[in-house]
Design an enzyme around this catalytic site. Structure first.
Site, PDB file in Angstrom:
ATOM      1  N   ALA A   1      -9.919 -30.897  83.119  1.00  0.00           N
ATOM      2  CA  ALA A   1      -9.365 -31.890  84.052  1.00  0.00           C
ATOM      3  C   ALA A   1      -9.420 -31.395  85.492  1.00  0.00           C
ATOM      4  O   ALA A   1      -8.942 -32.076  86.392  1.00  0.00           O
ATOM      5  CB  ALA A   1      -7.920 -32.217  83.680  1.00  0.00           C
TER       6      ALA A   1
ATOM      7  N   SER B   1      -4.143 -27.027  84.718  1.00  0.00           N
ATOM      8  CA  SER B   1      -4.971 -28.198  84.435  1.00  0.00           C
ATOM      9  C   SER B   1      -5.078 -28.417  82.939  1.00  0.00           C
ATOM     10  O   SER B   1      -5.052 -27.468  82.148  1.00  0.00           O
ATOM     11  CB  SER B   1      -6.379 -28.015  85.014  1.00  0.00           C
ATOM     12  OG  SER B   1      -7.120 -27.079  84.252  1.00  0.00           O
ATOM     13  N   ASP B   2      -5.176 -29.680  82.535  1.00  0.00           N
ATOM     14  CA  ASP B   2      -5.613 -29.936  81.170  1.00  0.00           C
ATOM     15  C   ASP B   2      -7.059 -29.460  81.069  1.00  0.00           C
ATOM     16  O   ASP B   2      -7.737 -29.234  82.074  1.00  0.00           O
ATOM     17  CB  ASP B   2      -5.484 -31.427  80.829  1.00  0.00           C
ATOM     18  CG  ASP B   2      -5.357 -31.673  79.334  1.00  0.00           C
ATOM     19  OD1 ASP B   2      -5.730 -30.780  78.545  1.00  0.00           O
ATOM     20  OD2 ASP B   2      -4.885 -32.760  78.948  1.00  0.00           O
ATOM     21  N   TRP B   3      -7.539 -29.310  79.842  1.00  0.00           N
ATOM     22  CA  TRP B   3      -8.844 -28.702  79.624  1.00  0.00           C
ATOM     23  C   TRP B   3      -9.956 -29.602  80.160  1.00  0.00           C
ATOM     24  O   TRP B   3     -10.134 -30.722  79.714  1.00  0.00           O
ATOM     25  CB  TRP B   3      -9.017 -28.412  78.146  1.00  0.00           C
ATOM     26  CG  TRP B   3      -8.515 -27.060  77.728  1.00  0.00           C
ATOM     27  CD1 TRP B   3      -9.188 -26.150  76.968  1.00  0.00           C
ATOM     28  CD2 TRP B   3      -7.255 -26.443  78.035  1.00  0.00           C
ATOM     29  NE1 TRP B   3      -8.423 -25.004  76.802  1.00  0.00           N
ATOM     30  CE2 TRP B   3      -7.240 -25.157  77.442  1.00  0.00           C
ATOM     31  CE3 TRP B   3      -6.140 -26.829  78.775  1.00  0.00           C
ATOM     32  CZ2 TRP B   3      -6.165 -24.276  77.555  1.00  0.00           C
ATOM     33  CZ3 TRP B   3      -5.055 -25.958  78.888  1.00  0.00           C
ATOM     34  CH2 TRP B   3      -5.083 -24.703  78.285  1.00  0.00           C
TER      35      TRP B   3
END
Length: 860
Positions: free
Chosen positions: A283, A279-281
């Site tokens: 997200a 995951s993006d931070w």
């Protein structure tokens, strides 16, 4: 208008829903399990062997970040100390080691695209990988091909390469190969259709006063997805990318990190991705849903930054123990993570992180945010730059696009008085790293802002480098670097033999607001009075050379054709050697061979307005409808018969080239066969055990807010702290989400990057290119194809190469077209097909200078 489904678009016509309907992303389950296909076999088997020895908590520990600002890296997983597996350090950025010291600041991705040089893309990736490895980072959070560049004012376009998917895909893949050959896992990001900063995260948007409750949704059809945005990611998977980062935005109203269609179907089933999805931070929006939709690693681990709570960690352990998440899914997560680790040889090169992302102090608490743990040395100040400044300087020069030259360049060194005009010539008064994450536009621009940055070890400004050149030749150099001091600029320009005018335009990530630009640019004009600076100089000096440092195209229509503007160069975002790179081109040590990786329009309206800056769905998710389909950048200009100032692929040289003798040859290749058959059933590795096996270990000194995989109690409901615990999973789990039986192989799947037959070479094309000038130079022959359909772009780039030719010498450039190059996506059969429409091939030096063309023979 909103698309009703990612699959609801006919091959030749877009089917739109009524305005009160929202786009819908169909479910696709179960999440495909890795099988070690292709060159992943050895790494996969090693991963299986080690994961088979892990407990459930140890597997979960690999999948979950330990929390924001706790350990040294910007993201760090737990490890498996019992088996000698360390926690994995994930670190920004796509252009160098972020939040560190004694590292290099490389040119941005957009500059790599301007080189059109596959080897330089590889070498840059390799050099970055070496620096990440030497700093103790296991995973580089880059490169990026999302955003692709749907809108020219998109804030993070510069982190990626080009709005053309073929150019982006090739350079994306070469960068990944370079990073991973250096022993670091590359992260292909941001997946997918992440094309603007506005509304990417609801809390961020709320901070700017927008009353929304959900992230914006990128709504696009299946054809556009495959032929544009997914294209470079297919190249990344084929190149062996170890990780893919899912993005903040929603895709057809399903969040990027729990979108089963984009993760399970497109990425894992169709493209055959064998690595892990990260995951993006922040997200990550749901625990079970994310796990079953194909997410493999949660970063930075907490629900909210520094919250100490997690969707995974303990909750993922509970979800497996109570049967909500099947064992095979968490086993697959762990295998994918370890397979990527082994595939790049990280186990042989591993070293602990020797820097802190949170402080430059030499000593500090081990767990920074909570000031706990031992007080120890957290920064060892390891210099990892090697000789990378030479490569950085070369890329900077080779990415400098010569847009105009009326005989003004190269400079001879005999110019008696050189005027350096504009703030962009000089230094940031606060220092090169004086603005956090480069969140300002002071002094010369060498990178954008946000998490996609790195600290400069130094920054050679144009003023420094050019002054050295002039003084070396015992001539005069004077500066005027206040962009509002127009009287002084005019006075200096009157006295100059040549006026070098420096202007810029910046952008970056949405969490930083620079002069009202919320990541995305508000417009395409030059910043800080740049147009007036140019006009002031040009009105007083008949030899005015303009140098643009920008994140993408800018509007030049007010002055580009002024006869006193004798040359224009685009330097992009060249990194730490900015001034030296530019001087090499200005003084002829390097003959410019770069080509523009995007289109320069006459007005902002020429691009059409694809950037959504106001909520359009009440307080729900803003709906970003990709109504243009595949027609972005030059494809859209061609469709609308819009004449650009400088077209995609354009760039001048100090020499000239001639194209001739286009030849086309059909190659022997196997017939296309849709993939078929079934996978094996989902394997499991080891035993799950009981809740009592996963209580916090006796004697563990727990760190505040640290994310652990263990339980407080054998009472799973009490351990979860979830008020809705006990809800019947059948009430909310999609059909088939936990099914571990054998699954059908998709027709377009079957290999890395899709069906292996897509990459068969069907046609060879050759062109003779001659250097007709008096100096050696680089040229970039470009091959475009017309796919022939009534709703297709006039041309699409398919092949290119950067070549060097001595004066009067010629070469035969030969390249091939694959089945994929000639195919369209058929939404009905869910497969690629070469249509019956007549096809043509075009060769030349830019998208609008294509002197050679030929009809293509029918192939299948």
């Amino acid at each position: 208008m909103r698309f009703t489904s990612i699959e609801a678009v006919a091959l030749t016509a877009v089917s739109l829903a009524s305005a009160d309907e929202l786009a819908y992303s169909p479910p696709y389950y179960p999440s495909p399990w890795a099988n070690g296909q292709g060159d992943w076999a050895e790494a996969y088997q090693r991963a299986v062997d080690i994961v088979s020895q892990m407990t459930l908590a140890e597997k979960v520990n690999l999948t979950t970040g330990t929390g924001w600002e706790l350990e040294l890296c910007v993201g760090q997983t737990g490890g498996v100390p019992r088996l000698g597996i360390p926690g994995m350090c994930a670190q920004d950025s796509p252009l160098g080691v972020r939040d560190s010291d004694y590292n290099s600041a490389f040119p941005a991705g957009v500059n790599v695209a301007a080189t059109w040089d596959k080897n330089l893309a590889y070498l840059r990736g390799q050099a970055m990988g070496q620096e990440f490895s030497d700093k103790g980072a296991d995973i580089q959070l880059g490169p990026a091909a999302g955003p692709l560049g749907r809108s020219p004012d998109g804030g993070r376009n510069w982190e990626g390469f080009s709005p053309d998917p073929a150019l982006s895909g090739v350079l994306f893949a070469e960068t990944i190969k370079g990073i991973q050959d250096a022993g670091v896992v590359a992260t292909a990001k941001h997946y997918i259709a992440y094309e603007q900063e506005h509304f990417r995260q609801a809390p961020e948007a709320q901070g700017y006063g927008f009353n929304i409750t959900e992230s914006g949704s990128a709504n696009l059809d299946d054809k556009t997805m495959h032929e544009l945005y997914l294209w470079p990611f297919a190249d990344a998977i084929r190149a062996g990318a170890g990780a893919v980062m899912c993005s903040y935005n929603q895709i057809n109203n399903s969040y990027g990190c729990q979108n089963s269609y984009t993760l399970n179907k497109l990425l894992k089933a169709e493209l055959g991705f064998q690595g892990f999805v990260m995951s993006d931070w922040a997200a990550h929006h749901a625990g079970v849903s994310g796990a079953l939709a194909g997410l493999d690693m949660s970063m930075p681990g907490d629900v909210d930054y520094d919250s100490g709570t997690s969707y995974w960690g303990t909750n993922l352990t509970i979800s497996v123990l109570n049967g909500t998440v099947p064992q095979w899914r968490v086993d697959d997560m762990a295998v994918r993570i370890m397979a990527a680790y082994y595939k790049v040889g990280r186990d042989r090169l591993w070293t602990p992180p020797n820097f802190s992302s949170w402080t430059r102090d030499e000593y500090g608490f081990k767990y920074y945010y909570v000031s706990e743990g031992p007080y120890e040395k957290v920064n060892q100040f390891v210099n990892v730059q090697r000789n990378h400044s030479e490569l950085i300087r070369r890329i900077g020069a080779d990415s400098t696009v010569l847009l105009k030259n009326d005989g003004a360049l190269p400079l001879t060194g005999k110019e008696r008085l050189v005027a350096l005009i504009g703030e962009d010539a000089g230094s940031n008064p606060y220092g090169a790293n004086g603005c956090s994450d480069r969140g300002c536009d002071n002094g010369t621009l060498a990178m954008g802002w946000g998490s996609g940055t790195a600290n400069f070890p130094y920054l050679v400004t144009p003023e420094q480098a050019i002054s050295n050149e002039v003084l070396k030749n015992k001539n005069g150099v004077f500066t005027a670097t206040d962009n509002w001091a127009i009287d002084q600029i005019e006075a200096l320009a009157k006295t100059a033999s040549v006026s070098l005018v420096f202007v810029n335009a910046d952008s970056g990530e949405g969490y930083i607001n620079v002069d009202g630009n919320l990541g995305d640019r508000r417009n395409l004009t030059l910043w800080r009075n740049g147009d007036n600076v140019i006009k002031a100089a040009a009105s007083n000096c008949n030899n005015t050379i303009v140098i643009i440092h920008s994140v993408g195209p800018v509007l030049v229509n007010e002055w580009y054709d002024n006869p006193n503007v004798t040359a224009i160069l685009w330097g992009g975002l060249p990194g730490q050697e900015s001034g030296n790179s530019l001087a090499d081109v200005l003084y002829g040590r390097v003959n410019p061979g770069a080509k523009s990786p995007f289109t320069w329009g006459k007005t902002r309206e020429a691009y059409q307005d694809y950037l959504y800056t106001e909520p359009n769905n009440g307080n729900g998710a803003p709906q970003e409808d990709f109504v243009e389909g595949v027609f972005i950048d030059y494809r859209g200009f061609d469709k609308r018969n819009e004449t650009p100032i400088y077209e995609f692929g354009y760039g001048l040289s100090y020499t000239t080239f001639n194209y001739s003798n286009l030849q086309v040859e059909v190659l022997s290749a196997p017939a296309y066969e849709p993939a078929s058959g079934e996978t094996e059933a989902a394997p499991t590795f080891g035993e799950v055990g009981n809740a009592s096996d996963y209580l916090y270990p006796d004697g563990l000194q727990r760190i505040t807010k640290f994310i652990y995989p263990w339980l407080n109690s054998t009472d799973l409901e009490a351990s979860s702290g979830d008020a809705s615990y006990g809800q019947d999973a059948s009430d909310y789990l999609p059909e088939g989400a936990t099914d571990g039986s054998a699954q059908p192989i998709l027709p377009a799947g079957g290999g890395a990057g899709g069906n292996p037959r897509l990459y068969d070479e069907l046609i060879r094309v050759s062109v003779t290119i001659k250097n007709t000038g008096k100096v050696a130079g680089d040229e970039v022959p470009q091959l475009y194809v017309s796919l022939g359909g009534p709703n297709e772009p006039k041309i699409v780039l398919r092949q290119f190469e950067r070549i060097t030719l001595q004066p009067s010498k010629e070469t035969q450039w030969s390249t091939t077209l694959t089945r994929r190059d000639l195919a369209n996506w058929n939404v009905e059969t869910q497969d690629w097909e070469i249509t019956s429409y007549p096809k043509m091939v075009f060769a030349g030096s830019s998208s609008r200078k294509l002197p050679l063309r030929a009809s293509l023979p029918t192939v299948h």
